[in-house]
Scaffold this motif. Structure first.
Motif, PDB file in Angstrom:
ATOM      1  N   MET B   1       0.842  -1.200   0.000  1.00  0.00           N
ATOM      2  CA  MET B   1       0.000   0.000   0.000  1.00  0.00           C
ATOM      3  C   MET B   1       0.881   1.256   0.000  1.00  0.00           C
ATOM      4  O   MET B   1       1.842   1.340   0.756  1.00  0.00           O
ATOM      5  N   VAL B   2       0.546   2.173  -0.870  1.00  0.00           N
ATOM      6  CA  VAL B   2       1.333   3.405  -0.939  1.00  0.00           C
ATOM      7  C   VAL B   2       0.874   4.355   0.170  1.00  0.00           C
ATOM      8  O   VAL B   2      -0.318   4.570   0.369  1.00  0.00           O
ATOM      9  N   LYS B   3       1.852   4.873   0.899  1.00  0.00           N
ATOM     10  CA  LYS B   3       1.533   5.816   1.981  1.00  0.00           C
ATOM     11  C   LYS B   3       1.939   7.227   1.583  1.00  0.00           C
ATOM     12  O   LYS B   3       2.858   7.411   0.790  1.00  0.00           O
ATOM     13  N   VAL B   4       1.272   8.194   2.190  1.00  0.00           N
ATOM     14  CA  VAL B   4       1.544   9.598   1.879  1.00  0.00           C
ATOM     15  C   VAL B   4       2.252  10.270   3.052  1.00  0.00           C
ATOM     16  O   VAL B   4       1.786  10.204   4.194  1.00  0.00           O
ATOM     17  N   PHE B   5       3.406  10.881   2.745  1.00  0.00           N
ATOM     18  CA  PHE B   5       4.063  11.765   3.713  1.00  0.00           C
ATOM     19  C   PHE B   5       3.848  13.179   3.201  1.00  0.00           C
ATOM     20  O   PHE B   5       4.291  13.529   2.114  1.00  0.00           O
ATOM     21  N   LYS B   6       3.143  13.988   3.969  1.00  0.00           N
ATOM     22  CA  LYS B   6       2.813  15.341   3.514  1.00  0.00           C
ATOM     23  C   LYS B   6       3.729  16.364   4.197  1.00  0.00           C
ATOM     24  O   LYS B   6       3.743  16.481   5.414  1.00  0.00           O
ATOM     25  N   MET B  79      -0.799  17.589   7.414  1.00  0.00           N
ATOM     26  CA  MET B  79       0.656  17.541   7.154  1.00  0.00           C
ATOM     27  C   MET B  79       1.364  16.797   8.288  1.00  0.00           C
ATOM     28  O   MET B  79       0.908  16.808   9.425  1.00  0.00           O
ATOM     29  N   HIS B  80       2.487  16.179   7.938  1.00  0.00           N
ATOM     30  CA  HIS B  80       3.299  15.515   8.963  1.00  0.00           C
ATOM     31  C   HIS B  80       4.305  16.479   9.579  1.00  0.00           C
ATOM     32  O   HIS B  80       4.702  16.311  10.732  1.00  0.00           O
ATOM     33  N   ALA B  81       4.782  17.421   8.772  1.00  0.00           N
ATOM     34  CA  ALA B  81       5.839  18.325   9.244  1.00  0.00           C
ATOM     35  C   ALA B  81       5.902  19.515   8.295  1.00  0.00           C
ATOM     36  O   ALA B  81       5.329  19.475   7.206  1.00  0.00           O
ATOM     37  N   TYR B  82       6.579  20.566   8.741  1.00  0.00           N
ATOM     38  CA  TYR B  82       6.772  21.693   7.829  1.00  0.00           C
ATOM     39  C   TYR B  82       8.151  22.319   7.994  1.00  0.00           C
ATOM     40  O   TYR B  82       8.778  22.213   9.048  1.00  0.00           O
ATOM     41  N   ILE B  83       8.595  22.897   6.885  1.00  0.00           N
ATOM     42  CA  ILE B  83       9.833  23.684   6.905  1.00  0.00           C
ATOM     43  C   ILE B  83       9.403  25.137   6.799  1.00  0.00           C
ATOM     44  O   ILE B  83       8.666  25.503   5.875  1.00  0.00           O
ATOM     45  N   PHE B  84       9.808  25.947   7.755  1.00  0.00           N
ATOM     46  CA  PHE B  84       9.460  27.366   7.697  1.00  0.00           C
ATOM     47  C   PHE B  84      10.664  28.120   7.153  1.00  0.00           C
ATOM     48  O   PHE B  84      11.719  28.170   7.784  1.00  0.00           O
ATOM     49  N   MET B  85      10.498  28.695   5.951  1.00  0.00           N
ATOM     50  CA  MET B  85      11.618  29.375   5.290  1.00  0.00           C
ATOM     51  C   MET B  85      11.540  30.876   5.471  1.00  0.00           C
ATOM     52  O   MET B  85      10.456  31.461   5.426  1.00  0.00           O
ATOM     53  N   PHE B 108      -0.429  25.062  14.751  1.00  0.00           N
ATOM     54  CA  PHE B 108       0.030  23.662  14.685  1.00  0.00           C
ATOM     55  C   PHE B 108       1.147  23.457  15.713  1.00  0.00           C
ATOM     56  O   PHE B 108       2.300  23.188  15.345  1.00  0.00           O
ATOM     57  N   PRO B 109       0.816  23.606  16.996  1.00  0.00           N
ATOM     58  CA  PRO B 109       1.876  23.623  18.016  1.00  0.00           C
ATOM     59  C   PRO B 109       2.636  22.315  18.171  1.00  0.00           C
ATOM     60  O   PRO B 109       3.766  22.323  18.646  1.00  0.00           O
ATOM     61  N   THR B 110       2.034  21.212  17.768  1.00  0.00           N
ATOM     62  CA  THR B 110       2.722  19.932  17.985  1.00  0.00           C
ATOM     63  C   THR B 110       3.324  19.357  16.696  1.00  0.00           C
ATOM     64  O   THR B 110       3.929  18.292  16.720  1.00  0.00           O
ATOM     65  N   THR B 111       3.138  20.057  15.588  1.00  0.00           N
ATOM     66  CA  THR B 111       3.674  19.541  14.323  1.00  0.00           C
ATOM     67  C   THR B 111       5.178  19.808  14.239  1.00  0.00           C
ATOM     68  O   THR B 111       5.605  20.954  14.417  1.00  0.00           O
ATOM     69  N   PRO B 112       5.978  18.773  13.962  1.00  0.00           N
ATOM     70  CA  PRO B 112       7.433  18.996  13.874  1.00  0.00           C
ATOM     71  C   PRO B 112       7.783  19.987  12.767  1.00  0.00           C
ATOM     72  O   PRO B 112       7.166  19.975  11.703  1.00  0.00           O
ATOM     73  N   GLU B 163      14.055  15.438  13.149  1.00  0.00           N
ATOM     74  CA  GLU B 163      13.206  16.066  14.162  1.00  0.00           C
ATOM     75  C   GLU B 163      11.884  15.314  14.303  1.00  0.00           C
ATOM     76  O   GLU B 163      11.387  15.118  15.415  1.00  0.00           O
ATOM     77  N   VAL B 164      11.330  14.921  13.158  1.00  0.00           N
ATOM     78  CA  VAL B 164      10.082  14.141  13.194  1.00  0.00           C
ATOM     79  C   VAL B 164      10.314  12.875  14.013  1.00  0.00           C
ATOM     80  O   VAL B 164       9.534  12.540  14.907  1.00  0.00           O
ATOM     81  N   HIS B 165      11.425  12.231  13.717  1.00  0.00           N
ATOM     82  CA  HIS B 165      11.729  10.982  14.418  1.00  0.00           C
ATOM     83  C   HIS B 165      11.955  11.227  15.914  1.00  0.00           C
ATOM     84  O   HIS B 165      11.442  10.508  16.765  1.00  0.00           O
TER      85      HIS B 165
END
Lengths: 151, 188
Positions: B1-6, B79-85, B108-112, B163-165
């Motif tokens: 099964m294909v999984k999505v990492f957003k 989303m699983h995580a975000y990069i803030f640029m 999103f206080p708990t999102t890595p 960081e996610v890990h």
């Protein structure tokens, strides 16, 4: 430069006044905004919270922290004009003529968002620790490849 | 099964999000940029993807202008995580990121996430000052970035995944974790 910037400039030029900015809210969310400072956005958001709680309130005019905020309801939208408190009453009422234009611009933005929403509602799946480690391994491998090529 | 990492790439107007997505994506990214004075600006979102075994990494670059803030939550949903640029080439650019950074960290206080100080080749603000101006918490990483440099883009992604890990499983991959088996904890 946003559309709201240009409309603020246009209003100021046409009326010979000095509006600080314009914000348009849909509920509690900003649809259009000038590049107004965060503090003013927060002040405007407080006013919007108040207006949304009062049924039938069509407009409000508040002076707070040396800023005059004039909010006008138009259907689901609320337009907030931010001005220097020294702005005279007559000049303030003239800005009403720009409400329809701002409402039209706001709905264009909202409709565009509605049109693309199905494309962006991809949501992440539940991932295990192994999945994360697979991704880490993969991207670290890509890094090593680049380093090996001397890039 | 294909999984999505957003993965979401956030940041204000001109931070370099579109470039980041372009550099990383292995398919031709979808761009929705239009000309703005002196450059172009994203009016809807950028999209790219990378396939890693049975995981598809979906990359979403969100529009930076505050007038599109109602889109931020739509795009960030799930989303699983975000990069803030941020564009670290001027103090003004970094300051322009404060509103959006506050929005993301409070919504999103708990999102890595990690903060990426972009345009380091012409930087006027070092990463310590980026941290100070944005009020980045000490446990959140601020990394240097040049979004046209694939190596730096990959390094940023690796830091984020680490960081996610770390946040989900309490340890850092870089500190010696190997692939476990039978993990029952899941992300999301």
């Amino acid at each position: 430069m946003s559309e709201s910037n240009s409309i603020v400039k246009m209003i100021n030029e046409e009326l010979g006044i000095n509006l600080l900015g314009v914000l348009v809210f849909n509920g509690n969310e900003i649809v259009l905004a000038n590049d107004v400072p965060v503090e003013l956005m927060r002040l405007a958001a407080s006013l919007i919270n108040f207006i949304n709680r009062v049924n039938g309130l069509e407009y409000a005019k508040v002076k707070l922290n040396n800023v005059l905020m004039y909010a006008v309801r138009s259907g689901d939208l609320i337009i907030v004009f931010l001005a220097n408190p020294t702005l005279i009453e007559g000049a303030l009422s003239l800005v009403n003529r720009y409400v329809d234009k701002l409402v039209k611009m706001s709905w264009e933005v909202l409709n565009k968002a509605k049109a693309i929403e199905p494309a962006v509602t991809v949501e992440g799946d539940e991932l295990t620790e192994d999945d994360i480690l697979i991704l880490l391994d993969y991207f670290k491998g890509k890094l090593r490849e680049l380093e090996a090529k001397g890039e | 099964m294909v999984k999505v990492f957003k993965l979401v790439i956030a940041g204000p107007y001109g931070a370099g999000k579109t470039t980041f997505v372009k550099t990383l994506s292995e398919v031709v990214p979808i761009e929705t940029d239009v000309p703005a004075p002196g450059k172009s600006t994203t009016v809807a979102f950028d999209y790219g993807k990378i396939r890693v075994n049975d995981i598809v990494v979906h990359l979403f670059g969100i529009p930076g202008q505050e007038r599109f803030n109602f889109l931020w939550r739509i795009i960030a949903r799930g989303m699983h995580a975000y990069i803030f640029m941020v564009d670290s080439s001027s103090l003004e650019s970094v300051k322009s990121a404060i509103f959006m950074y506050n929005y993301f960290t409070s919504t999103f206080p708990t999102t890595p996430h990690v903060v990426a100080a972009n345009k380091q080749d012409i930087a006027k603000v070092d990463i310590n000052n980026v941290r100070m101006i944005l009020g980045v918490k000490p446990d959140i990483k601020v990394v240097p970035l040049i979004a046209i440099n694939k190596k730096m883009v990959l390094e940023t992604l690796v830091v984020l995944l680490d960081e996610v890990h770390r946040l989900m499983y309490g340890s850092s991959f870089q500190q010696g974790n190997s692939h476990g088996t039978g993990n029952e904890k899941t992300l999301m």
